[in-house]
Design an enzyme around this catalytic site. Sequence first.
Site, PDB file in Angstrom:
ATOM      1  CG  HIS A 161      -1.941  -1.077   1.207  1.00 13.08           C
ATOM      2  ND1 HIS A 161      -3.159  -0.926   0.581  1.00 13.08           N
ATOM      3  CD2 HIS A 161      -1.912  -2.332   1.698  1.00 13.08           C
ATOM      4  CE1 HIS A 161      -3.849  -2.056   0.700  1.00 13.08           C
ATOM      5  NE2 HIS A 161      -3.118  -2.928   1.369  1.00 13.08           N
ATOM      6  CG  LEU A 162       3.220   2.405  -2.889  1.00 13.43           C
ATOM      7  CD1 LEU A 162       3.747   2.624  -4.299  1.00 13.43           C
ATOM      8  CD2 LEU A 162       4.356   2.456  -1.888  1.00 13.43           C
ATOM      9  NE  ARG A 163      -1.686   3.591   3.759  1.00 16.71           N
ATOM     10  CZ  ARG A 163      -2.478   2.536   3.870  1.00 16.71           C
ATOM     11  NH1 ARG A 163      -3.332   2.254   2.904  1.00 16.71           N
ATOM     12  NH2 ARG A 163      -2.427   1.777   4.947  1.00 16.71           N
ATOM     13  CG  ASN A 176      -6.414   0.465   0.058  1.00 18.81           C
ATOM     14  OD1 ASN A 176      -5.325   0.404  -0.492  1.00 18.81           O
ATOM     15  ND2 ASN A 176      -6.594   0.167   1.343  1.00 18.81           N
ATOM     16  CG  ASP A 219      -6.047  -5.434  -0.112  1.00 16.67           C
ATOM     17  OD1 ASP A 219      -5.339  -4.564   0.430  1.00 16.67           O
ATOM     18  OD2 ASP A 219      -6.256  -6.552   0.371  1.00 16.67           O
ATOM     19  CG  HIS A 277      -4.294 -10.355   3.216  1.00 16.16           C
ATOM     20  ND1 HIS A 277      -5.588 -10.836   3.175  1.00 16.16           N
ATOM     21  CD2 HIS A 277      -4.365  -9.048   2.886  1.00 16.16           C
ATOM     22  CE1 HIS A 277      -6.392  -9.848   2.846  1.00 16.16           C
ATOM     23  NE2 HIS A 277      -5.684  -8.752   2.662  1.00 16.16           N
ATOM     24  CG  ASP A 312      -1.611  -6.220   3.609  1.00 14.49           C
ATOM     25  OD1 ASP A 312      -2.485  -6.693   4.356  1.00 14.49           O
ATOM     26  OD2 ASP A 312      -1.770  -5.159   2.965  1.00 14.49           O
ATOM     27  N   GLY A 314      -3.343  -2.211  10.151  1.00 19.37           N
ATOM     28  CA  GLY A 314      -2.227  -2.216   9.198  1.00 19.37           C
ATOM     29  C   GLY A 314      -0.868  -2.171   9.849  1.00 19.37           C
TER      30      GLY A 314
END
Lengths: 428, 185, 312
Positions: A66-68, A98, A155, A235, A308, A327
Amino acid sequence: MKNDITQINGKIVDPLTGYVGKATIHISGGKIKKVDKRPKSISSGKKSLNLDDLLICPGFIDMHVHLREPGREDEETIMSGSEAAAAGGFTSIACMPNTEPPLDTVGSIEYVNDRSMVAPIKVYPVGSITVGQKGERLVEMQEMAACGAVAFSDDGYGVQNNDIMRRALEYAKSCDVPLISHCEYSDLAAEGVMNESFISSQLGMKGIPTVAEELMVAREIMLAEYTKGRVHIAHVSTAGAVELVRRAKRAKINVTAEATPHHFTLTDDEVKSFNTNLKINPPIRGKKDVEAVRKGLKDGTIDAIATDHAPHSVEEKEFEFDYAPFGAIGLETAVGLLVTELIENKILDWPTAVNRLSTAPAVILGIPGGSFEIGAPADFTIIDPYLEWEVNPDDFKSLSRNTPFAGRKLTGKTVMTIVDGNVVYSML
Amino acid sequence: MTKNTAEKIMDSKSIKLALNRICHEIVERNVGTSDLAIIGIRTGGAYLAERIAATLGKIGKTKIPMGIIDITLYRDDIQDKLDQPLVQETSIPFDIGNKIIVLVDDVLYTGRTVRAALDAIIDFGRPRSIQLAVLVDRGLRELPIKADFAGREVTTTQKERVEVHLKEMNGVDEVVIDRSGRGGV
Amino acid sequence: MSLKIRHLLGLEGVDADDISLILDTAISFKEVLSRSIPKVPTLRGVTIVNLFYEPSTRTRISFELAEKRLSADTVNFSASGSSASKGESLKDTVWNIEAMKIDMVVIRHSAPGSPHYLAETCESTIINAGDGAHEHPTQGLLDMFTMREKYGRLEGLKVVIVGDIKHSRVARSNIWGLLTMGAEVSVCGPPTLIPVEMEKFGVKVYDDLDEALMGADVVNILRIQKERQKSGLLPSMREYSRYYGITKDRLKNLNDNFTIMHPGPMNRGVEISSEVAEAPYSVILPQVTNGVAVRMALLYLLSARRGRVNEE
């Protein structure tokens, strides 16, 4: 930094042949030209690397990161996440949709492609399955795939509506990309914050039962069979889920699976510390589940290891367990946990480990990498398997610090990362 | 304390004589009063108070009311001590209003215990007066408190320990001084 | 004599010696409460903050009384109308209050682990007055004090806890404390209100009330909340009341000299009938009295544990 390495001498781990031993890799134009197991001469110079007994693996690929960016650049950006990946030894990553706004349009895929052009490693965007990840309407998969989306996933959430998932699996066949499923039925998971077990009963906290995950894993498998589509289970965390995937593979259904390092390492009794860095979705499960995940990684039921990596700001995690977001980050601890928990315990040997971290993700996502074949990209992860170190979150290249492993002593670390023949990270 | 460094300054006989004298002094001082009551400070003072009340009862041919207080909750050094004495029960089964209270303790030293006892008693009501009877007064007062009745006065230094042993607690009646320098009571 | 624990975050893991010390000390404090001036100067100069994020009348009043009877200075902080409602984090709230030089914090919060979080981030002594469904250790202590007062012991006592165990911090604290002290504990309630893997606590689990009460000495009745019916855990309050409500005729299986307890507030006619609540075998009101004494003992013992140097 255009170093243009032309030769690397060292100890390679070949996932395809199982060979672990000395070799010289010749590189040209950012690709592997030749691999010599019995080199006649070893040159030295600026464009040669002599790595003695360090392990040279085909570049690791983290297919669940996850890169925000866009939206939460304070937690992580495409750049900082890529630097963290490089430090962790990953030469390619797939980033989840997401974000805010989510990656549900061609424009957003192009945005990620654009921003990642200057990143040190390769970033492959994953599009969302439904618009806004709301679970109601499919995205323009064909356009987005043509633009570079390597998979689709909602996801962060499971697709609650069974019919939508069925249609998504059917439609995705036209782009020949996998659907990555975050398996969680929200009515069963309800307001759970941790695994439902004796531990959650002790702590008086709401639990997420294993069936919330397993029920959807079963659904994906049956829908994949029915539609002849392709699904990848993200996951995997429960013993029941591992067994479902095992049986599905025996029945030759097109399903693949991944597991995270925290799911092959931690058990839910650790949550008694109320450390919010242990609040993860799917939650950290019990001992039997961890053993099943390890067995699944060993026998190939679980194809890939993916972190993840889910960054959250310190302020957000500094709340009561009930209120903190789910997370944990993982890019910079994955290799250490791989060696300490799986290699040293002889659950995986090096060729299998490299397969889980490189070959399998490349095959599942259909991206280059994962082997020493001629013409493969000159992406390499170089590991010192004996280096002992202590996890200090302040040393991380990630902008976030939410790791459950702070202070943990690990063995094994990435000491150099090479992408397209250029050194993008080095401790040497 | 070791036997070599302990010096017995009162034996069973001298304690009995001292308590007897104290009882007569109490009677003399409070002649004609029917409002006498005895309160002993735990732990040693409580046993002495029992004996004094019994003796006074024999002298005056009447039952003297008796109570016991635990002054732990009134000490001024509670916050310093990591290791606290167990708080035990306080029992004052009579109305102290207008009574002449004779407060009894085994050793009078800095005076802080008696100060705490005075605070405790006043929380129970308003006595007419409070008098203090002790078996041993070892001096070194840190507060302006004096004994109205004392069994024995001894000069001591801070390093020395004075211990009152009673049959009810220790199996023998005696008062010993440990001059070896280990300090304390 | 002093406590091993520095804070009271729960009864899980508190050893029998510490529990006994608190209960023994509470006896003396109960005597203090019976005096005409029920006050001692013991905690003079000690400042205690009652940090109540969840509404609570009886527990807060009980703590406040205990603090005042010990001559401590008390400050009340309730969440609504405070910075918490403006989004201030728990840590910041306590740090700000601590900057005003306080000694102890009594916290009630809806999230499990809040007292633990404070104990790690703040300097004060922390007392858990209830954290979500996790623990309510002072209730556990006063319940044990009440039982021990009547029977003279806790070891071997057969205690049944009836009701919504799943959401009950009172049940959990009682279970930990009673098991440590050697009592035999069972729980009884509808299966949807019993936590997962309940037997692992070391208790017997029943869904039949008559079976559960067979041969028991003490019945501790928990309050059933209407929300449970709304959230699909119970079909109706009516059925709950019929099958799990304690009425006089249900008591026939209990041992002689049995005791009825309830942490309050009661739903008369639902989990407990008025007749049972007011009978001589019910110690519901003594529980409340004992609550102040037990809290005084706890505050006294924990306060000295801080080792605060006397300003004199």
